[in-house]
Design a protein around this motif. Structure first.
Motif, PDB file in Angstrom:
ATOM      1  N   ARG A  13     -10.842  50.155 -21.114  1.00 37.09           N
ATOM      2  CA  ARG A  13     -10.240  49.410 -20.007  1.00 37.09           C
ATOM      3  C   ARG A  13     -11.269  49.071 -18.926  1.00 37.09           C
ATOM      4  O   ARG A  13     -11.056  48.137 -18.155  1.00 37.09           O
ATOM      5  CB  ARG A  13      -9.120  50.246 -19.373  1.00 37.09           C
ATOM      6  CG  ARG A  13      -7.913  50.383 -20.266  1.00 37.09           C
ATOM      7  CD  ARG A  13      -6.856  51.257 -19.617  1.00 37.09           C
ATOM      8  NE  ARG A  13      -5.625  51.233 -20.405  1.00 37.09           N
ATOM      9  CZ  ARG A  13      -4.550  51.944 -20.098  1.00 37.09           C
ATOM     10  NH1 ARG A  13      -4.561  52.751 -19.042  1.00 37.09           N
ATOM     11  NH2 ARG A  13      -3.476  51.859 -20.844  1.00 37.09           N
ATOM     12  N   LEU A  21     -12.822  56.459 -30.131  1.00 40.06           N
ATOM     13  CA  LEU A  21     -12.526  57.727 -30.800  1.00 40.06           C
ATOM     14  C   LEU A  21     -12.018  58.711 -29.755  1.00 40.06           C
ATOM     15  O   LEU A  21     -12.671  58.940 -28.736  1.00 40.06           O
ATOM     16  CB  LEU A  21     -13.780  58.293 -31.458  1.00 40.06           C
ATOM     17  CG  LEU A  21     -14.015  58.010 -32.936  1.00 40.06           C
ATOM     18  CD1 LEU A  21     -15.231  58.787 -33.396  1.00 40.06           C
ATOM     19  CD2 LEU A  21     -12.816  58.360 -33.803  1.00 40.06           C
ATOM     20  N   LEU A  22     -10.847  59.290 -30.007  1.00 38.82           N
ATOM     21  CA  LEU A  22     -10.245  60.206 -29.042  1.00 38.82           C
ATOM     22  C   LEU A  22      -9.744  61.451 -29.754  1.00 38.82           C
ATOM     23  O   LEU A  22      -9.482  61.429 -30.948  1.00 38.82           O
ATOM     24  CB  LEU A  22      -9.062  59.531 -28.349  1.00 38.82           C
ATOM     25  CG  LEU A  22      -9.383  58.325 -27.469  1.00 38.82           C
ATOM     26  CD1 LEU A  22      -8.103  57.637 -27.038  1.00 38.82           C
ATOM     27  CD2 LEU A  22     -10.187  58.758 -26.254  1.00 38.82           C
ATOM     28  N   GLY A  23      -9.580  62.503 -28.973  1.00 34.02           N
ATOM     29  CA  GLY A  23      -8.998  63.717 -29.534  1.00 34.02           C
ATOM     30  C   GLY A  23      -8.312  64.495 -28.448  1.00 34.02           C
ATOM     31  O   GLY A  23      -8.427  64.175 -27.264  1.00 34.02           O
ATOM     32  N   ALA A  47      -3.550  47.251 -30.648  1.00 32.97           N
ATOM     33  CA  ALA A  47      -3.966  48.326 -29.739  1.00 32.97           C
ATOM     34  C   ALA A  47      -5.324  48.848 -30.185  1.00 32.97           C
ATOM     35  O   ALA A  47      -5.509  49.172 -31.356  1.00 32.97           O
ATOM     36  CB  ALA A  47      -2.939  49.454 -29.755  1.00 32.97           C
ATOM     37  N   ILE A  89      -9.583  54.056 -33.013  1.00 35.99           N
ATOM     38  CA  ILE A  89      -8.226  53.888 -33.525  1.00 35.99           C
ATOM     39  C   ILE A  89      -7.812  52.445 -33.290  1.00 35.99           C
ATOM     40  O   ILE A  89      -7.900  51.938 -32.173  1.00 35.99           O
ATOM     41  CB  ILE A  89      -7.240  54.831 -32.795  1.00 35.99           C
ATOM     42  CG1 ILE A  89      -7.795  56.265 -32.776  1.00 35.99           C
ATOM     43  CG2 ILE A  89      -5.865  54.783 -33.430  1.00 35.99           C
ATOM     44  CD1 ILE A  89      -7.119  57.163 -31.758  1.00 35.99           C
ATOM     45  N   LYS A 106      -3.758  45.432 -26.290  1.00 37.03           N
ATOM     46  CA  LYS A 106      -3.708  46.611 -25.408  1.00 37.03           C
ATOM     47  C   LYS A 106      -5.010  47.385 -25.564  1.00 37.03           C
ATOM     48  O   LYS A 106      -5.433  47.666 -26.691  1.00 37.03           O
ATOM     49  CB  LYS A 106      -2.557  47.532 -25.796  1.00 37.03           C
ATOM     50  CG  LYS A 106      -1.160  46.980 -25.611  1.00 37.03           C
ATOM     51  CD  LYS A 106      -0.202  48.051 -26.122  1.00 37.03           C
ATOM     52  CE  LYS A 106       1.241  47.728 -25.847  1.00 37.03           C
ATOM     53  NZ  LYS A 106       2.114  48.799 -26.399  1.00 37.03           N
ATOM     54  N   PHE A 164      -7.288  50.919 -24.233  1.00 39.55           N
ATOM     55  CA  PHE A 164      -7.035  52.263 -23.723  1.00 39.55           C
ATOM     56  C   PHE A 164      -8.338  52.992 -23.384  1.00 39.55           C
ATOM     57  O   PHE A 164      -9.412  52.637 -23.867  1.00 39.55           O
ATOM     58  CB  PHE A 164      -6.254  53.072 -24.762  1.00 39.55           C
ATOM     59  CG  PHE A 164      -4.896  52.504 -25.040  1.00 39.55           C
ATOM     60  CD1 PHE A 164      -3.812  52.802 -24.219  1.00 39.55           C
ATOM     61  CD2 PHE A 164      -4.705  51.621 -26.092  1.00 39.55           C
ATOM     62  CE1 PHE A 164      -2.561  52.251 -24.461  1.00 39.55           C
ATOM     63  CE2 PHE A 164      -3.456  51.072 -26.346  1.00 39.55           C
ATOM     64  CZ  PHE A 164      -2.381  51.382 -25.529  1.00 39.55           C
ATOM     65  N   ALA A 165      -8.172  54.040 -22.579  1.00 44.52           N
ATOM     66  CA  ALA A 165      -9.274  54.933 -22.185  1.00 44.52           C
ATOM     67  C   ALA A 165     -10.466  54.106 -21.675  1.00 44.52           C
ATOM     68  O   ALA A 165     -10.266  53.157 -20.908  1.00 44.52           O
ATOM     69  CB  ALA A 165      -9.657  55.858 -23.341  1.00 44.52           C
ATOM     70  N   SER A 166     -11.677  54.405 -22.110  1.00 44.88           N
ATOM     71  CA  SER A 166     -12.866  53.755 -21.535  1.00 44.88           C
ATOM     72  C   SER A 166     -12.917  52.260 -21.850  1.00 44.88           C
ATOM     73  O   SER A 166     -13.638  51.516 -21.170  1.00 44.88           O
ATOM     74  CB  SER A 166     -14.133  54.443 -22.069  1.00 44.88           C
ATOM     75  OG  SER A 166     -14.147  54.410 -23.493  1.00 44.88           O
ATOM     76  N   MET A 185      -4.600  49.758 -34.107  1.00 48.85           N
ATOM     77  CA  MET A 185      -3.233  49.658 -34.623  1.00 48.85           C
ATOM     78  C   MET A 185      -2.678  48.267 -34.367  1.00 48.85           C
ATOM     79  O   MET A 185      -2.878  47.689 -33.299  1.00 48.85           O
ATOM     80  CB  MET A 185      -2.323  50.683 -33.948  1.00 48.85           C
ATOM     81  CG  MET A 185      -2.539  52.121 -34.387  1.00 48.85           C
ATOM     82  SD  MET A 185      -1.306  53.193 -33.626  1.00 48.85           S
ATOM     83  CE  MET A 185      -2.350  54.277 -32.675  1.00 48.85           C
ATOM     84  N   PHE A 228      -8.411  51.643 -29.357  1.00 53.54           N
ATOM     85  CA  PHE A 228      -8.819  52.872 -28.679  1.00 53.54           C
ATOM     86  C   PHE A 228     -10.242  53.235 -29.124  1.00 53.54           C
ATOM     87  O   PHE A 228     -10.590  53.018 -30.278  1.00 53.54           O
ATOM     88  CB  PHE A 228      -7.946  54.062 -29.085  1.00 53.54           C
ATOM     89  CG  PHE A 228      -6.479  53.949 -28.809  1.00 53.54           C
ATOM     90  CD1 PHE A 228      -5.658  53.186 -29.640  1.00 53.54           C
ATOM     91  CD2 PHE A 228      -5.899  54.637 -27.755  1.00 53.54           C
ATOM     92  CE1 PHE A 228      -4.291  53.116 -29.417  1.00 53.54           C
ATOM     93  CE2 PHE A 228      -4.534  54.576 -27.526  1.00 53.54           C
ATOM     94  CZ  PHE A 228      -3.726  53.815 -28.354  1.00 53.54           C
TER      95      PHE A 228
END
Lengths: 74, 578
Positions: free
Chosen positions: A12, A70-72, A66, A45, A6, A8-10, A47, A68
């Protein structure tokens, strides 16, 4: 082995949201990231099956990985 | 910011304004100002809606300057929701404008007799308090539209909707954004009810004729601000993630981590979370001609907000935050972003805290007032709040009251304030903050999500107890200090990871006042604020036994990790042991 990946965010952009993919035994998180041309320094991130892991963690048959940036928020 | 205005709403012969010097509060701003003043001046056993309570409004220490990100406004009082001290801060334009007018604080005191409603106009000529009963029971959007006809578009408005006038415990105070939308709320703890109790409907703040606040060392301040902005632009969270997706980028993260409370805290994952995600939301906003990138105040470089339009391209609301999308979404089993956006608009319009309202509706669903996942029922329940019906007043008084009235056991509150969007069983660190903060359950008070889940500023295992007490302690101290500067808390993502950006912040604080600031000074400020807040709460009757989570978090494991909250009471009691 079969791994659900999976993104996520950029991550993808130009890739996918979720894919079932085949990898040889002994594949690490870093190997998957490399195969998707995800720069390691952008990985924030990671996982496997809802638990945080590091880049050198080896995957097992049936795992969900999964990734990701770095996000906040909050 | 060299003066404090006190407005005695209960003075004989009508409200009376007194402007004085800073006295013992010199150098303070934001949360440091509100908490130290409330702790010093409000009787801890006062009724929060009575004449003895005070509503302290204070721009941050750097608000009104050319410094980036300095637009946070703090509002403090004794909370009618929690009975503790309260500081609730918001973005929008009010802080910058109030600071430029020179006010370190505007304090609403006393309580008028009778039912006249007032507006307060603050400009370079002084402060006027004017009775205006034509505003009665107006909600925020029409209220601001009406006020704009009289006061125009070059001012900032702080307002309460019908919920504040009705003194509902979830009532917020709205601050207008740069385009005059009442979308930035001091949301938590019922601060809007305190403003309503003082019969103040609107504060109009006009800084025409005023200049930016000048730093003592302008050159150094400019240089520090430039480095600070560079740091924010460089960090992936503040420079890329938040501008592109907003705070709601967290939906997928928390769901993936198993810490996304679903159907009133019954599961840590929501099967339909993807349709609520920040990625989905941002794409929809752009597709509908809104925006996924918008700043809540001028001078913001992070731009975490956005504009949410309906399918026909008409404005619905600002970009709903992660906590709102969660509280009205997954917490209630709802997966439709249009429903969430409509509820967000209703919250802003009526003037209630989106976290408290969403959590309350989920508790009401658990009580059988509606089915989980019933969008129409959620909107109907909000309409009850809007109309001020007896049911609406119960719901508008929050999750704790609603849980009691309807006999619900699983009520996610600490000190009667609703828990936000992170399950403490899957993320032990945030549970420490929920339990021990002076504010009642509040994620922002010590955002352990950063290190537990996002791996910003360190790495602590969210499923283990090790390191969580120290983490929450350090975050609570740092947050109390940042909340005093006027800086948006999101700067923390960059300053935790980048020492040079933290140094730039210290240099901004120092050069503005012509002194040298160190990290130790910031820690000392944070401790001073927390100590004052803890002292007030102790005198208000709170002790260590209130610093706990509801029992179901200790007794009911949650999927997928099948864990409970495992922090020991004795460990929680060590958080403020410095």
């Amino acid at each position: 082995m079969n791994i659900t990946v999976k993104l996520f965010a950029s991550f993808r952009t130009g890739r996918f949201e979720i894919e079932s993919r085949d990898y040889p035994p002994g594949t690490s998180v870093a190997d998957v990231a490399d195969s998707l041309k995800l720069p390691r320094h952008e990985l924030g991130i990671m996982m496997i099956n809802s638990r945080h892991v590091k880049l050198d963690r080896l995957l097992a048959e049936g795992d969900t990985l999964a990734l990701f940036p770095l996000l906040g928020g909050g | 910011m060299d003066k404090i205005a006190r407005i005695d709403m209960g003075a004989a012969g009508g409200p009376k304004v007194t402007v004085g010097d800073l006295g013992q509060y010199a150098g303070l701003g934001g949360r440091a100002m509100t908490s130290l003043m409330v702790a010093a001046e409000v009787h801890p056993l006062a009724h929060a809606l009575g004449a003895e309570n005070k509503l302290v409004i204070s721009p941050g220490m750097l608000s009104g300057t050319t410094g980036s990100m300095t637009g946070r406004l703090s509002v403090g009082c004794k909370s009618p929701l929690t009975g503790t001290i309260k500081e609730s801060n918001a973005g929008g334009q009010a802080a910058q404008v109030l600071a430029r007018l020179g006010y370190a604080a505007v304090v609403l005191e006393g309580k008028p007799e009778g039912d006249d409603l007032y507006k307060i106009v603050i400009n370079k000529d002084g402060i006027q308090v004017i009775a205006d009963n034509s505003l009665k029971l107006m909600d925020n959007y029409p209220l601001v539209a009406k006020l704009r006809q009289e006061y125009g578009d070059k001012v900032a408005y702080m307002t309460i909707g019908s919920a504040g006038e009705r003194k509902l415990l979830a009532a917020s105070i709205a601050c207008t954004d740069p385009e005059l939308r009442p979308t930035r709320h001091c949301g938590r703890g019922g601060v809007g009810a305190v403003m309503g109790a003082k019969r103040v409907k609107a504060i109009i703040i006009d800084d025409a004729g005023m200049k930016m606040r000048p730093p003592k060392d302008p050159e150094k301040y400019r240089d520090a601000n430039r480095k600070f902005v560079e740091g924010l632009r460089k960090h992936p969270v503040t420079g890329e993630g938040l501008p592109a997706y907003g705070t709601n980028v967290l939906t997928n993260v928390l769901n993936e981590a198993g810490g996304y409370p679903t159907n009133n805290f019954k599961s840590g994952q929501f099967a339909e979370s993807a349709s609520l995600s920040g990625e989905t939301q941002a794409a929809l906003e752009i597709q509908r001609g809104g925006s996924a990138t918008h700043g809540c105040h001028r001078g913001c470089v992070i731009q975490c907000s956005g504009i949410y339009n309906d399918k026909d391209g008409n404005y619905v609301t600002k970009q709903p935050e992660y906590e709102t999308v969660w509280s009205h979404g997954g917490h209630c089993g709802i997966s439709n972003l249009d429903t969430v956006a409509r509820l967000d608009y209703m919250d802003d319009n009526i003037g209630v805290d989106t976290i408290e309202m969403g959590v309350t509706i989920g508790v009401a669903m658990d009580a059988g007032l509606a089915e989980f996942g019933d969008d129409a029922a959620a909107i109907r329940l909000m309409e009850e709040v809007e109309k001020g019906t007896p049911l609406g007043r119960i719901l508008g008084s929050g999750a704790a009251i609603t849980g009691k009235v309807f006999g619900v056991e699983r009520v996610p509150v600490v000190k009667d304030q609703a828990l936000p969007a992170y399950d403490p069983r899957a993320i032990q660190g945030i549970g420490v903050t929920y339990a021990t903060t002076t504010q009642g359950a509040d994620h922002t008070a010590g955002y352990a999500i950063a290190t537990n889940i996002l791996k910003v500023g360190g790495d602590v295992d969210p499923l283990k107890t090790e390191g969580q007490i120290e983490l929450s302690r350090n975050l609570q101290i740092a947050t109390a200090a940042i909340d005093s500067t006027g800086m948006c808390l999101f700067i923390a993502f960059a300053i935790m990871d980048q020492p040079e950006t933290f140094q730039a912040l210290l240099d901004m604080l120092g050069s503005f006042n012509g002194i040298t600031m160190t990290g130790d000074d910031v820690v000392a400020l944070g401790k001073k604020v927390l100590s004052a807040e803890r002292d007030f709460n102790t005198r208000a009757g709170f002790n260590k036994h209130h610093d706990r989570l509801p029992r179901f978090f200790y007794n009911e494991p949650i999927a997928p990790h099948n864990q409970t909250f495992m922090m020991k009471d004795e460990e929680l009691d060590e958080v403020f042991n410095w």
